[in-house]
Design an enzyme around this catalytic site. Sequence first.
Site, PDB file in Angstrom:
ATOM      1  N   GLY A   8      53.855  49.350 -29.786  1.00 25.93           N
ATOM      2  CA  GLY A   8      53.515  47.926 -29.847  1.00 25.93           C
ATOM      3  C   GLY A   8      52.467  47.588 -28.801  1.00 25.93           C
ATOM      4  N   GLY A  11      50.096  44.205 -28.958  1.00 24.59           N
ATOM      5  CA  GLY A  11      50.669  42.874 -28.814  1.00 24.59           C
ATOM      6  C   GLY A  11      50.507  42.355 -27.396  1.00 24.59           C
ATOM      7  N   ARG A  12      50.937  41.115 -27.189  1.00 23.14           N
ATOM      8  CA  ARG A  12      50.805  40.500 -25.868  1.00 23.14           C
ATOM      9  C   ARG A  12      51.580  41.287 -24.811  1.00 23.14           C
ATOM     10  NH1 ARG A  12      51.077  35.638 -29.124  1.00 23.14           N
ATOM     11  NH2 ARG A  12      53.343  35.734 -28.988  1.00 23.14           N
ATOM     12  N   MET A  13      52.794  41.705 -25.158  1.00 23.91           N
ATOM     13  CA  MET A  13      53.574  42.479 -24.199  1.00 23.91           C
ATOM     14  C   MET A  13      52.979  43.862 -23.998  1.00 23.91           C
ATOM     15  SD  MET A  13      55.927  41.355 -22.331  1.00 23.91           S
ATOM     16  CE  MET A  13      56.457  43.002 -21.862  1.00 23.91           C
ATOM     17  N   GLY A  74      62.766  46.965 -25.661  1.00 27.15           N
ATOM     18  CA  GLY A  74      62.729  45.561 -25.295  1.00 27.15           C
ATOM     19  C   GLY A  74      62.547  44.662 -26.499  1.00 27.15           C
ATOM     20  N   THR A 101      63.652  42.322 -19.900  1.00 26.53           N
ATOM     21  CA  THR A 101      63.398  43.343 -18.878  1.00 26.53           C
ATOM     22  C   THR A 101      63.132  42.744 -17.499  1.00 26.53           C
ATOM     23  OG1 THR A 101      61.069  43.379 -19.565  1.00 26.53           O
ATOM     24  CG2 THR A 101      62.526  45.076 -20.496  1.00 26.53           C
ATOM     25  N   HIS A 131      60.907  28.690 -25.453  1.00 25.68           N
ATOM     26  CA  HIS A 131      59.826  29.664 -25.554  1.00 25.68           C
ATOM     27  C   HIS A 131      58.620  29.047 -26.251  1.00 25.68           C
ATOM     28  CE1 HIS A 131      63.032  32.551 -24.626  1.00 25.68           C
ATOM     29  NE2 HIS A 131      62.071  33.384 -24.296  1.00 25.68           N
ATOM     30  N   HIS A 132      57.524  29.768 -26.222  1.00 22.82           N
ATOM     31  CA  HIS A 132      56.269  29.343 -26.847  1.00 22.82           C
ATOM     32  C   HIS A 132      56.438  29.152 -28.354  1.00 22.82           C
ATOM     33  CE1 HIS A 132      55.856  33.509 -28.309  1.00 22.82           C
ATOM     34  NE2 HIS A 132      56.308  33.848 -27.112  1.00 22.82           N
ATOM     35  N   LYS A 135      57.122  32.178 -31.041  1.00 23.46           N
ATOM     36  CA  LYS A 135      58.310  33.036 -31.072  1.00 23.46           C
ATOM     37  C   LYS A 135      59.045  32.853 -32.391  1.00 23.46           C
ATOM     38  CE  LYS A 135      62.311  34.496 -28.331  1.00 23.46           C
ATOM     39  NZ  LYS A 135      61.885  35.914 -28.452  1.00 23.46           N
TER      40      LYS A 135
END
Length: 243
Positions: A8, A11-13, A74, A101, A131-132, A135
């Site tokens: 992943g 993605g942002r993470m 996560g 995490t 959350h934003h 999500k």
Amino acid sequence: MTTIGIIGSKGRMGQALQQAIADAGHDYAGGADQGDDVGALAAKADVLVDFSAPAALSHNLDAAIKAGIPIVIGTTGLENSHHTAIDAAAQTIAVLQTGNTSLGVTLLAHLVEEASSKLGDEWDIEIVEMHHRMKVDAPSGTALLLGEAAAEGRSIDLAINSERGRDGQTGAREQGAIGFASLRGGTAAGDHSVTFAGNEERITLTHNAENRMIFARGAVKAAEWLAGKGAGRYSMQDVLDLD
């Protein structure tokens, strides 16, 4: 120094993780995204970090098992079938799965469990998260993690002792239930509060995430800790030695 692969990575993470890996002085093995060969990534890494999607979990676990390396999961929005697959994989490799995490959230969950164990069920427990707007799952994985901590403190089953999505004539609150409320909007990285409401007094424990880098740094810390561990299912509480 640990060589870490990201599932992943686009993605942002995933992007935050790449920065956290570099900041911590570890090696980045590369990333795998939808359609990529996770097995090839696993062959180059000491440990995998998965922030992809629930639908990909089984495939990612298989790749980690085949390579004989640990995996940090996560990904949120997991269902019972996913946890069954994680339990099975943990018989062969080290697996750390968590709804959050962040080291701060990990400590918060520990405090929630402790408070829940000390206060009777006449204290109502309510969990509120925000959350934003992008999500897609609710309650958040973190809210569920905190709910599980509260349920663990009282030795009850969260699945049959939770209240969600109240609307209309819901009737009185069930004694001993753990309530959840989910807010969505803006760019909030993640705010969580657990309120213990007693007769004429309340205790609220809160964690506010200001930037998703806190999750990335925690995930890298988890990966560093998990590398070289024997088969088993681990948590962020193990990383902080809170058990």
